[in-house]
Design a protein around this motif. Structure first.
Motif, mmCIF file in Angstrom:
data_model
loop_
_atom_site.group_PDB
_atom_site.id
_atom_site.type_symbol
_atom_site.label_atom_id
_atom_site.label_comp_id
_atom_site.label_asym_id
_atom_site.label_seq_id
_atom_site.Cartn_x
_atom_site.Cartn_y
_atom_site.Cartn_z
ATOM 1 N N ALA A 1 2.627 -8.749 -5.733
ATOM 2 C CA ALA A 1 2.805 -7.604 -4.840
ATOM 3 C C ALA A 1 2.311 -6.325 -5.505
ATOM 4 C CB ALA A 1 4.271 -7.474 -4.439
ATOM 5 N N SER A 2 2.512 -6.206 -6.802
ATOM 6 C CA SER A 2 2.077 -4.999 -7.513
ATOM 7 C C SER A 2 0.557 -4.847 -7.478
ATOM 8 C CB SER A 2 2.563 -5.028 -8.965
ATOM 9 O OG SER A 2 2.032 -6.147 -9.641
ATOM 10 N N GLY A 3 -0.157 -5.952 -7.302
ATOM 11 C CA GLY A 3 -1.614 -5.901 -7.221
ATOM 12 C C GLY A 3 -2.121 -5.291 -5.928
ATOM 13 N N LEU A 4 -1.251 -5.161 -4.939
ATOM 14 C CA LEU A 4 -1.653 -4.569 -3.663
ATOM 15 C C LEU A 4 -1.562 -3.042 -3.661
ATOM 16 C CD1 LEU A 4 0.028 -7.029 -1.155
ATOM 17 C CD2 LEU A 4 -2.389 -6.835 -1.719
ATOM 18 N N LYS A 5 -0.804 -2.486 -4.590
ATOM 19 C CA LYS A 5 -0.616 -1.033 -4.631
ATOM 20 C C LYS A 5 -1.968 -0.330 -4.721
ATOM 21 C CE LYS A 5 2.338 2.459 -6.105
ATOM 22 N NZ LYS A 5 3.120 3.015 -5.068
ATOM 23 N N ASN A 6 -2.168 0.646 -3.855
ATOM 24 C CA ASN A 6 -3.388 1.469 -3.761
ATOM 25 C C ASN A 6 -4.604 0.719 -3.219
ATOM 26 O OD1 ASN A 6 -2.028 3.751 -4.811
ATOM 27 N ND2 ASN A 6 -2.333 2.962 -6.869
ATOM 28 N N GLU B 1 -4.112 3.587 2.148
ATOM 29 C CA GLU B 1 -3.925 2.663 1.026
ATOM 30 C C GLU B 1 -2.502 2.123 1.048
ATOM 31 O OE1 GLU B 1 -4.826 5.003 -2.425
ATOM 32 O OE2 GLU B 1 -6.979 4.766 -2.151
ATOM 33 N N VAL B 2 -2.328 0.955 0.482
ATOM 34 C CA VAL B 2 -0.997 0.350 0.377
ATOM 35 C C VAL B 2 -0.165 1.180 -0.596
ATOM 36 C CG1 VAL B 2 0.298 -1.688 -0.363
ATOM 37 C CG2 VAL B 2 -1.905 -1.974 0.813
ATOM 38 N N SER B 3 0.997 1.631 -0.138
ATOM 39 C CA SER B 3 1.888 2.347 -1.045
ATOM 40 C C SER B 3 3.084 1.487 -1.448
ATOM 41 C CB SER B 3 2.373 3.661 -0.429
ATOM 42 O OG SER B 3 3.127 3.425 0.737
ATOM 43 N N PRO C 1 -9.184 -9.512 -1.830
ATOM 44 C CA PRO C 1 -9.212 -8.948 -3.177
ATOM 45 C C PRO C 1 -9.629 -7.474 -3.216
ATOM 46 C CG PRO C 1 -11.072 -10.396 -2.837
ATOM 47 C CD PRO C 1 -10.205 -10.531 -1.639
ATOM 48 N N ASP C 2 -10.312 -7.008 -2.161
ATOM 49 C CA ASP C 2 -10.805 -5.633 -2.142
ATOM 50 C C ASP C 2 -10.131 -4.741 -1.116
ATOM 51 O OD1 ASP C 2 -12.757 -6.180 -4.149
ATOM 52 O OD2 ASP C 2 -13.976 -7.143 -2.597
ATOM 53 N N ALA C 3 -9.531 -5.339 -0.078
ATOM 54 C CA ALA C 3 -8.932 -4.542 0.989
ATOM 55 C C ALA C 3 -7.980 -5.382 1.823
ATOM 56 C CB ALA C 3 -10.021 -3.952 1.886
ATOM 57 N N VAL C 4 -7.127 -4.673 2.547
ATOM 58 C CA VAL C 4 -6.255 -5.267 3.550
ATOM 59 C C VAL C 4 -6.855 -4.874 4.894
ATOM 60 C CG1 VAL C 4 -3.936 -5.266 4.560
ATOM 61 C CG2 VAL C 4 -4.217 -5.084 2.077
#
Length: 79
Positions: A14-19, A33-35, A70-73
């Motif tokens: 989950a921490s890899g999704l931040k920003n 961006e994911v906060s 890996p690059d975006a949601v």
């Protein structure tokens, strides 16, 4: 039956999704961006992504998420 390799490929911290950028499929624009993430503890699953963008913060329900890459949601819509 899944191999150990297949299980590892599908895991993500989950921490890899931040920003990580959040992009709307409606127009292909970056909406923020994911906060943070919210979890449904009863069903043990992701319930929403908290987004920070130019217009402040908002909540993207997990049902609107189309892909976590890996690059975006990517999400259905920017609204």
């Amino acid at each position: 039956m899944s191999t150990n390799y297949e299980l590892e490929v599908n895991r993500m911290k989950a921490s890899g999704l931040k920003n990580r950028p959040i992009v709307s499929l409606n127009g292909g624009v970056k909406v923020g961006e994911v906060s943070d993430l919210t979890l449904d503890a009863t069903n043990v699953q992701l319930s929403a992504i908290l987004l920070t963008g130019h217009d402040g913060s908002s909540v993207v329900p997990y049902q609107a998420v189309r892909h976590i890459g890996p690059d975006a949601v990517t999400i259905d819509d920017s609204r």
